[in-house]
Scaffold this active site. Structure first.
Site, PDB file in Angstrom:
ATOM      1  N   LYS A   1       1.531   5.775  13.314  1.00 54.29           N
ATOM      2  CA  LYS A   1       1.999   4.477  12.827  1.00 54.29           C
ATOM      3  C   LYS A   1       2.231   4.516  11.315  1.00 54.29           C
ATOM      4  O   LYS A   1       3.261   4.042  10.824  1.00 54.29           O
ATOM      5  CB  LYS A   1       0.965   3.408  13.176  1.00 54.29           C
ATOM      6  CG  LYS A   1       1.413   1.992  12.821  1.00 54.29           C
ATOM      7  CD  LYS A   1       0.607   0.939  13.563  1.00 54.29           C
ATOM      8  CE  LYS A   1       1.057  -0.447  13.167  1.00 54.29           C
ATOM      9  NZ  LYS A   1       0.723  -1.464  14.157  1.00 54.29           N
ATOM     10  N   ASP A   2       1.274   5.099  10.569  1.00 48.06           N
ATOM     11  CA  ASP A   2       1.439   5.202   9.115  1.00 48.06           C
ATOM     12  C   ASP A   2       2.613   6.105   8.761  1.00 48.06           C
ATOM     13  O   ASP A   2       3.303   5.888   7.764  1.00 48.06           O
ATOM     14  CB  ASP A   2       0.157   5.732   8.468  1.00 48.06           C
ATOM     15  CG  ASP A   2      -0.961   4.693   8.482  1.00 48.06           C
ATOM     16  OD1 ASP A   2      -0.669   3.509   8.733  1.00 48.06           O
ATOM     17  OD2 ASP A   2      -2.129   5.065   8.251  1.00 48.06           O
TER      18      ASP A   2
ATOM     19  N   GLU B   1       7.596  -4.432 -18.018  1.00 45.54           N
ATOM     20  CA  GLU B   1       8.103  -4.071 -16.699  1.00 45.54           C
ATOM     21  C   GLU B   1       7.774  -5.186 -15.717  1.00 45.54           C
ATOM     22  O   GLU B   1       6.807  -5.931 -15.904  1.00 45.54           O
ATOM     23  CB  GLU B   1       7.453  -2.756 -16.247  1.00 45.54           C
ATOM     24  CG  GLU B   1       7.888  -1.563 -17.069  1.00 45.54           C
ATOM     25  CD  GLU B   1       9.307  -1.146 -16.749  1.00 45.54           C
ATOM     26  OE1 GLU B   1      10.222  -1.695 -17.378  1.00 45.54           O
ATOM     27  OE2 GLU B   1       9.499  -0.277 -15.883  1.00 45.54           O
TER      28      GLU B   1
ATOM     29  N   HIS C   1     -15.373   3.695   4.655  1.00 42.82           N
ATOM     30  CA  HIS C   1     -15.807   4.356   5.881  1.00 42.82           C
ATOM     31  C   HIS C   1     -17.205   3.944   6.306  1.00 42.82           C
ATOM     32  O   HIS C   1     -17.645   4.330   7.383  1.00 42.82           O
ATOM     33  CB  HIS C   1     -15.679   5.872   5.737  1.00 42.82           C
ATOM     34  CG  HIS C   1     -14.268   6.336   5.949  1.00 42.82           C
ATOM     35  ND1 HIS C   1     -13.252   5.978   5.099  1.00 42.82           N
ATOM     36  CD2 HIS C   1     -13.690   7.073   6.929  1.00 42.82           C
ATOM     37  CE1 HIS C   1     -12.119   6.500   5.545  1.00 42.82           C
ATOM     38  NE2 HIS C   1     -12.352   7.169   6.647  1.00 42.82           N
TER      39      HIS C   1
ATOM     40  N   SER D   1     -12.530  -0.085   8.840  1.00 45.32           N
ATOM     41  CA  SER D   1     -11.499  -1.059   8.494  1.00 45.32           C
ATOM     42  C   SER D   1     -11.783  -2.395   9.149  1.00 45.32           C
ATOM     43  O   SER D   1     -12.317  -2.454  10.256  1.00 45.32           O
ATOM     44  CB  SER D   1     -10.136  -0.579   8.980  1.00 45.32           C
ATOM     45  OG  SER D   1      -9.727   0.538   8.242  1.00 45.32           O
TER      46      SER D   1
END
Ligand code: HEM
Ligand code: FES
Lengths: 426, 191
Positions: free
Chosen positions: A247-248, A291, A219, A223
């Site tokens: 959107k997310d 894994e 922040h 971004s």
């Protein structure tokens, strides 16, 4: 910190006003993931994976805390208690499958998040700290997932623990004492299982703490975006809420569809049948594999079958495996190009895709038996992996001629930016 | 700042203490030093609790009766929760092991150094591959013994010879010979 044009939090309801004076938590949320946080208007779906990773962490914590209510961390009964979860506990099968497949989903999402960073140069100034904290989170996740996989105390659990703690035995002189200290015994047993459970419970909360630092660091500059051009004016941004919450949210829906397809229709697809056999210290499964999310690094570990100078092969493998991730810590300084986004870096872009193919080869070899041709393929792919980070990236940054960048995000999106015209005139 | 433990005038302090070290500096260093030593001392139990506990260590020796093992046969026993291979070597296997040029080995050791005098046919080793700790094959009936006739580790393909010495593959060392002694002609105490 935020841009000067960010919306201001102005509570109107008296209760919210009262709250804001005493504990401004709603204000924090508003400014962090609400209408008070301006975000570049051109983020694509690759910017969805941070939120999805946060969702996965919550999912693992919720399902994990519930599993811990029914699970018993004792080598005598751990396997049986896992079966008890599967057969007797109401919805236990679903919660366990949700946790096991949740771990895989978490890694899918985080790998995509990391490759987003590789391609769009998100690790570059001023976002180095965000990147460094991200690598720390990844290391913690690997430790957490490794210890979680030991808990059901099946054959793969046991032999996985044995092989991975055996890595420490490769350290000269102090290796064996360290290994015994880590295990609390000469081989994985009750002491090891108990401490793994304790740490497996703890580490996700440590991860949550580092995630908060990661977002705090994010922040400060805000971004990045697909052009890699920094935000210049208000027209370059939209408020996080409602634009990116929506959107997310859509992305989360798509993610959940895929996740639930695994959870309900092929919950054991990503696991190993051997782990439904109780741990047996006297018999090694024919083919020990970790894994899937550890495969690329496992391939690097096994690529060293020969001694290099005075360093024994085994130690080399261990060093290389850890270095493969530690090299990411130096990425912001290895790639010196002033251009962030791979869109505008023709040469970098080609090498990015070669790296993707290289890691796919490592991934494949890590899951394959340790035979030819896989050993040789891992050796070549390992050599290229380090070459990419240590040689290719610095050289490309020096040699490449980047494409012209747009004046601003607005220009990239709309084709023109009034501010650009003004700047051109003056 | 109010000064309650004496005068703040350095000249006066220097005069009274004669050394030029202020009382406060001394107290400060002593206090931080003591707290530091105390803090480090607290780490000892925090670290040491992770080491093998008394009950784990108490199980650390095992007795095995060898009477029933025929030449050419081997058994798996358990020592410190790990597999232990006990093998009664045939004359041919002993000859094979002795025929090898020791200097050419990755971890040079003779068969004699890996067995007890007069008991050269008893090869007692850990069943733990020195690469990453898998259990090699070759002790039980019908298991593959690898191209050197000793043990073969399926995990990453290490081959050991009839003296359980590493001959091929990624393992750096011979299978470990634990500490042991013959308490009678046919009984060994391991650990
Ligand atoms: C970073 C987040 C986490 C990851 C990546 C993770 C990963 C894993 C994995 C891979 C397993 C083995 C699953 C299986 O084979 O069945 C597991 C098991 C387990 N985890 Fe987690 N876990 C996380 C968080 C948590 C939390 C927060 C708790 C509890 C507070 C927890 C409690 C358990 C328990 C009790 C088991 C054993 C039961 C079982 O095997 O299903 N986990 N975890
Ligand atoms: S563990 Fe035996 S060869 Fe790797």
């Amino acid at each position: 910190m935020s841009f000067p044009w960010a919306n201001h939090y102005t509570p109107s309801h008296p209760v919210m006003k009262w709250m804001d004076e005493k504990l401004p938590l709603p204000r924090l949320v508003y400014n962090a993931v609400g209408a008070g946080y301006p975000v570049p208007r051109n983020l694509n779906y690759m910017w969805n994976f941070g939120v999805l990773a946060g969702f996965c962490l919550m999912l693992q914590i919720v399902t994990g805390v519930i599993l811990a209510m029914h699970y018993a961390a004792n080598a005598g009964v751990a396997f049986a208690s896992t079966e008890h979860i599967m057969r007797d506990v109401n919805w236990g099968w679903m919660l366990r499958y949700a946790h096991a497949n949740g771990a895989s989903a978490f890694f899918v999402v985080v790998y995509l998040h990391i490759f987003r960073g590789f391609y769009f140069g998100s690790y570059k100034a001023p976002r180095e700290m965000i990147w460094l904290l991200g690598v720390v989170i990844f290391l913690l996740m690997m430790a957490t997932a490794f210890m979680g996989y030991v808990l059901p105390w099946g054959q793969m659990s046991f032999w996985g623990a044995k092989v991975i703690t055996g890595l420490f035995g490769a350290i000269p002189v102090v290796g064996e004492p360290i290994q015994q200290w880590l295990l609390g015994g000469f081989a994985p047993d009750n002491a090891a299982l108990n401490r793994f459970f304790s740490l497996h419970f703890l580490l996700p909360f440590v991860i949550a703490g580092v995630v908060i630092l990661h977002i705090w660091a994010l922040h400060i500059p805000g971004s990045s975006n697909p052009t890699g051009v920094e935000v210049k004016s208000e027209s370059d941004t939209v408020p996080f809420h409602p634009y990116y919450t929506a959107k997310d949210g859509f992305g989360l829906g798509v993610f959940l569809l895929i996740y639930c397809a695994f959870l309900f229709f092929m919950p054991n697809q990503l696991g190993h049948p051997d782990n439904y056999i109780p741990a047996n210290p006297l018999s090694t499964p024919a083919h020990i594999v970790p894994e899937w999310y550890f495969w690329p690094f496992y391939a690097i570990l096994r690529a060293f079958t020969f001694d290099i100078f005075f360093i024994p092969a085994k130690l080399m493998g261990v060093l290389a495996m850890f270095s493969a991730i530690l090299v990411w810590f130096f990425l912001p300084w290895l790639d010196n190009s002033p251009v962030r986004s791979g869109h505008y870096r023709p040469m970098f872009k080609k090498f990015f895709w070669i790296l993707v193919i290289d890691m796919a080869v490592l991934f494949y070899c890590g899951g394959a038996p340790a035979e030819e041709p896989f050993v040789m393929m891992s050796q070549i792919a390992t050599a290229y992996y380090f070459l990419h980070f240590l040689v290719v990236l610095p050289l490309v940054a020096l040699m490449e001629k980047p494409k012209p960048l747009p004046f601003s995000i607005t220009e990239a999106v709309l084709g023109s930016d009034d501010a650009a015209k003004l700047a051109a005139k003056s | 700042m109010a000064d309650t433990t004496g005068t703040a005038d350095p000249a006066v302090i220097a005069g009274t203490e004669g050394e030029g070290i202020r009382r406060r500096d001394f107290i400060n260093i002593a206090a931080v030093g003591a707290a530091g030593v105390g803090g480090i001392a607290t780490l000892v139990p925090l670290i040491s609790q992770m080491a093998p506990s008394k009950d784990v260590l108490a199980e650390s020796s095992t007795e095995v009766d060898l009477a029933a093992i025929q030449p050419g046969q081997a058994i798996k026993a358990i020592f410190r929760k790990q597999p232990l291979f006990i093998r009664n070597l045939t004359a041919k296997e002993i000859a094979e092991a002795n025929a090898v040029d020791v200097a050419s080995l990755r971890d040079p050791q003779t068969l004699d150094e890996r067995t007890k005098p007069g008991k050269e046919n008893w090869l007692i080793t850990m069943g733990v591959c020195t690469h990453l700790g898998c259990v090699p094959l070759g002790a039980a009936e019908g298991e593959v013994k690898g191209e050197f006739g000793g043990y073969f580790c399926p995990c990453h393909g290490s081959s050991y010879d009839t003296a359980a010495r590493i001959r091929k593959g990624p393992a750096p060392k011979n299978l470990e010979v634990p500490e042991y002694e013959f308490t009678s002609d046919t009984v060994v105490k391991i650990g």
